[in-house]
Design a protein around this motif. Structure first.
Motif, mmCIF file in Angstrom:
data_model
loop_
_atom_site.group_PDB
_atom_site.id
_atom_site.type_symbol
_atom_site.label_atom_id
_atom_site.label_comp_id
_atom_site.label_asym_id
_atom_site.label_seq_id
_atom_site.Cartn_x
_atom_site.Cartn_y
_atom_site.Cartn_z
ATOM 1 N N SER A 117 42.123 37.099 48.260
ATOM 2 C CA SER A 117 42.087 35.701 48.713
ATOM 3 C C SER A 117 41.044 34.907 47.954
ATOM 4 C CB SER A 117 41.782 35.652 50.219
ATOM 5 O OG SER A 117 42.809 36.266 50.963
ATOM 6 N N LEU A 118 39.897 35.540 47.715
ATOM 7 C CA LEU A 118 38.823 34.837 47.011
ATOM 8 C C LEU A 118 39.212 34.588 45.554
ATOM 9 C CD1 LEU A 118 36.025 33.784 47.754
ATOM 10 C CD2 LEU A 118 35.048 35.872 46.809
ATOM 11 N N ARG A 119 39.838 35.559 44.931
ATOM 12 C CA ARG A 119 40.276 35.382 43.549
ATOM 13 C C ARG A 119 41.269 34.234 43.432
ATOM 14 N NH1 ARG A 119 44.719 36.990 41.175
ATOM 15 N NH2 ARG A 119 45.218 38.553 42.752
ATOM 16 N N LEU A 120 42.221 34.165 44.347
ATOM 17 C CA LEU A 120 43.203 33.078 44.335
ATOM 18 C C LEU A 120 42.523 31.728 44.548
ATOM 19 C CD1 LEU A 120 46.093 34.742 46.377
ATOM 20 C CD2 LEU A 120 46.089 34.203 43.929
ATOM 21 N N HIS A 121 41.505 31.715 45.408
ATOM 22 C CA HIS A 121 40.770 30.475 45.666
ATOM 23 C C HIS A 121 40.065 29.989 44.399
ATOM 24 C CE1 HIS A 121 38.239 27.515 47.597
ATOM 25 N NE2 HIS A 121 37.136 28.184 47.301
ATOM 26 N N LEU A 163 34.646 32.602 27.914
ATOM 27 C CA LEU A 163 34.092 32.900 29.230
ATOM 28 C C LEU A 163 34.829 34.011 29.955
ATOM 29 C CD1 LEU A 163 33.248 29.457 30.863
ATOM 30 C CD2 LEU A 163 31.678 31.355 30.541
ATOM 31 N N VAL A 164 34.044 34.967 30.434
ATOM 32 C CA VAL A 164 34.547 35.952 31.383
ATOM 33 C C VAL A 164 33.788 35.736 32.681
ATOM 34 C CG1 VAL A 164 34.863 38.389 31.909
ATOM 35 C CG2 VAL A 164 35.016 37.604 29.543
ATOM 36 N N VAL A 165 34.496 35.413 33.743
ATOM 37 C CA VAL A 165 33.885 35.127 35.041
ATOM 38 C C VAL A 165 34.111 36.327 35.968
ATOM 39 C CG1 VAL A 165 33.927 33.609 37.057
ATOM 40 C CG2 VAL A 165 34.227 32.651 34.758
ATOM 41 N N VAL A 166 33.025 36.871 36.481
ATOM 42 C CA VAL A 166 33.096 38.024 37.389
ATOM 43 C C VAL A 166 32.561 37.587 38.744
ATOM 44 C CG1 VAL A 166 32.491 40.440 37.740
ATOM 45 C CG2 VAL A 166 32.634 39.523 35.405
ATOM 46 N N SER A 177 37.665 40.502 39.322
ATOM 47 C CA SER A 177 37.233 40.752 40.699
ATOM 48 C C SER A 177 36.542 42.104 40.786
ATOM 49 C CB SER A 177 38.446 40.719 41.636
ATOM 50 O OG SER A 177 39.093 39.463 41.598
ATOM 51 N N PRO A 178 35.794 42.356 41.858
ATOM 52 C CA PRO A 178 35.125 43.655 42.017
ATOM 53 C C PRO A 178 36.087 44.738 42.502
ATOM 54 C CG PRO A 178 34.618 42.269 43.890
ATOM 55 C CD PRO A 178 35.430 41.422 42.950
ATOM 56 N N ILE A 179 37.188 44.861 41.780
ATOM 57 C CA ILE A 179 38.241 45.826 42.087
ATOM 58 C C ILE A 179 38.621 46.528 40.782
ATOM 59 C CG2 ILE A 179 40.686 46.049 42.695
ATOM 60 C CD1 ILE A 179 39.090 45.621 45.134
ATOM 61 N N GLY A 180 38.851 47.828 40.868
ATOM 62 C CA GLY A 180 39.271 48.564 39.687
ATOM 63 C C GLY A 180 40.472 49.433 39.992
ATOM 64 N N TYR A 181 41.167 49.846 38.944
ATOM 65 C CA TYR A 181 42.395 50.622 39.093
ATOM 66 C C TYR A 181 42.265 51.929 38.314
ATOM 67 C CZ TYR A 181 43.757 45.888 40.311
ATOM 68 O OH TYR A 181 43.799 44.629 40.873
ATOM 69 N N ALA A 199 31.240 47.484 42.704
ATOM 70 C CA ALA A 199 30.123 46.541 42.814
ATOM 71 C C ALA A 199 30.268 45.456 41.750
ATOM 72 C CB ALA A 199 28.790 47.270 42.640
ATOM 73 N N LEU A 200 30.044 44.216 42.150
ATOM 74 C CA LEU A 200 30.060 43.085 41.214
ATOM 75 C C LEU A 200 29.190 43.369 39.999
ATOM 76 C CD1 LEU A 200 29.957 40.035 40.261
ATOM 77 C CD2 LEU A 200 28.186 39.735 42.012
ATOM 78 N N GLU A 201 27.976 43.867 40.238
ATOM 79 C CA GLU A 201 27.024 44.092 39.148
ATOM 80 C C GLU A 201 27.529 45.139 38.161
ATOM 81 O OE1 GLU A 201 25.052 42.415 42.673
ATOM 82 O OE2 GLU A 201 26.338 44.174 42.361
ATOM 83 N N ASP A 202 28.218 46.160 38.661
ATOM 84 C CA ASP A 202 28.762 47.202 37.796
ATOM 85 C C ASP A 202 29.844 46.625 36.890
ATOM 86 O OD1 ASP A 202 29.264 49.717 36.716
ATOM 87 O OD2 ASP A 202 30.604 50.325 38.361
ATOM 88 N N VAL A 203 30.732 45.825 37.453
ATOM 89 C CA VAL A 203 31.817 45.221 36.666
ATOM 90 C C VAL A 203 31.250 44.282 35.607
ATOM 91 C CG1 VAL A 203 33.867 43.752 36.740
ATOM 92 C CG2 VAL A 203 33.458 45.401 38.575
#
Length: 437
Positions: free
Chosen positions: A102-106, A58-61, A173-177, A187-191
């Motif tokens: 915060s949401l990722r930690l939750h 499972l990969v959860v985005v 998460s919807p974050i990139g580096y 965007a969530l959908e892009d990830v």
């Protein structure tokens, strides 16, 4: 054993083939911040835990749009949306990182729950997060500088697969580096889309506020192809729905075999979609170069050519051209470049609420692959639309194959009266029945 226990055991037995089919498969599960805020999210977490324990990789985005909106509002930052895309300046980026982090930690905390008397007791799930998403800036478009709003440049598929092989759930998460050390709002959908494609995932599952994909009449679409999803795209749709549809299309066109849309508001939808015959939402299969369609009068010659060798061997009962022309609308054909390579027919017995599957033929050059399964799925869907509770087939040589498709051998008494009177005792065909409900 009481009735409830008996029903549970029956369901568990019926689910076993689906459990086996999903074991070891890579699934990308995507949901927005709205799902996390919904009261049913605790049940979704339990189901994610169960999927992992059943051997699904499972990969959860997750998304965070409402949480970002709230963070921006709390900071008194001016909301800046251009062409349905958030412009992320330095001040907004701080709010994005705060809300997303915060949401990722939750979510991580919920996935780590293992309290006694809870559905996740003893699960011992490992959650892996990291810099798996490499991003690039959207840049300046039509004179608008989107600053720290970005898009996916690359997915570290090797790193993700390593964690999946360790038995971890990978949480993105919807974050990139960027290689230069910058952080971008994605965007969530892009990830989710780029991750599913990069991993060559077996499935993309989207949790939405609807039951699944809804057609123009407001009805749930149970199953369709990517080609059908393209017809649903409407410029009047909300931006999030457009993103979801485009995500499904892009995945289907780039090797992801199956996409599913199910509701995050239902506490049973996710498991029901994966482990029951009828599912709960929408199943979208990638388009094949070979096209299934209802036969027309122009297909008569092609069907006759296909079935003639089996008629000569005595495997099929002979059909005249005249009879085939009369019954042509009973047939479904599979075509490759306009050449019929497979067919199947469905004859209704409405008085018994059942239908006979007949003339299942695949050209010898195309018997590898899943063409037979595709034919059966199409004819069973047709039978369900006609309201049949079951389908049956008579065969002298293909009994084992039908058993593999979920049929069971039955005595002649199980045939509808009309078919029973026509039974040919000289052929001694065996009877196989499959319940559809």
């Amino acid at each position: 054993m009481n009735t409830g226990d008996q029903n549970y055991v029956k369901w568990f037995r019926n689910a076993a083939p689906y459990i086996n089919a999903h074991r070891g498969k890579t699934v990308v599960l995507m949901f927005g911040g709205e799902a996390v805020s919904h009261p049913n999210f605790a049940n979704i977490i339990h189901d994610i835990s169960l999927l992992r324990s059943l051997g699904v990789k499972l990969v959860v985005v997750h998304g965070a749009r409402p949480q970002i909106e709230n963070s921006i509002k709390q900071r008194g930052i001016k909301r800046n949306i251009e062409n349905n895309v958030r412009v992320t300046d330095a001040e907004t980026l701080v709010a994005v990182k705060d809300a997303t982090g915060s949401l990722r930690l939750h979510i991580e905390a919920l996935l780590s729950t293992g309290l006694a008397n809870s559905p996740m007791h003893g699960s011992q799930i490992r959650v892996s997060t990291g810099n798996f998403v490499i991003a690039k800036p959207m840049g300046v478009r039509e004179g608008i500088d989107y600053k720290y709003t970005g898009s996916v440049r690359r997915i570290d598929s090797d790193g993700i697969n390593m964690q999946l092989d360790y038995g971890s759930i990978v949480l993105l998460s919807p974050i990139g580096y960027s290689p230069t050390g910058e952080v971008f709002n994605l965007a969530l959908e892009d990830v989710a889309t780029q991750t599913a494609i990069a991993l060559k995932a077996d499935k993309l599952i989207a949790l939405t506020d609807d039951e699944g994909l809804i057609d123009q009449s407001g009805k749930l679409i149970r199953s369709c192809s990517v080609r059908t999803v393209k017809t649903l795209l409407d410029e009047k749709d909300c931006h999030v729905r457009q993103l979801l549809l485009r995500s499904i299309i892009q995945c289907g066109e780039n090797g992801v075999e199956r996409c599913h849309c199910v509701s995050y508001q239902s506490d049973t939808a996710l498991l029901q979609e994966l482990f029951t015959r009828d599912g709960a939402g929408t199943l979208i299969a990638k388009d094949h170069k070979e096209e299934l369609s209802t036969a027309t009068i122009d297909d008569v010659a092609g069907i006759l050519e296909l079935i003639q060798p089996l008629e000569e061997e005595g495997v099929l009962v002979k059909r005249s051209r005249e009879l085939l022309e009369v019954e042509i609308d009973r047939f479904t054909v599979l075509k490759k470049e306009d050449v019929i390579i497979a067919c199947v027919a469905l004859y209704p017995y409405a008085e018994a609420n059942t239908g006979e599957i007949a003339c299942v033929v695949i050209h010898p050059d195309y018997r590898k692959g899943n063409r037979g399964e595709r034919l059966m799925a199409a004819v069973e869907e047709n039978a369900k639309k006609q309201g049949f509770d079951s389908v049956f087939v008579l065969t002298t040589v293909s009994g084992h194959w039908f058993l593999e498709q979920g049929f069971t051998e039955q005595p002649i008494e199980k045939l509808p009266e009309g078919k029973k009177q026509m039974y040919n005792f000289q052929r001694k065909s065996k009877i196989y029945v499959k319940n559809l409900r």
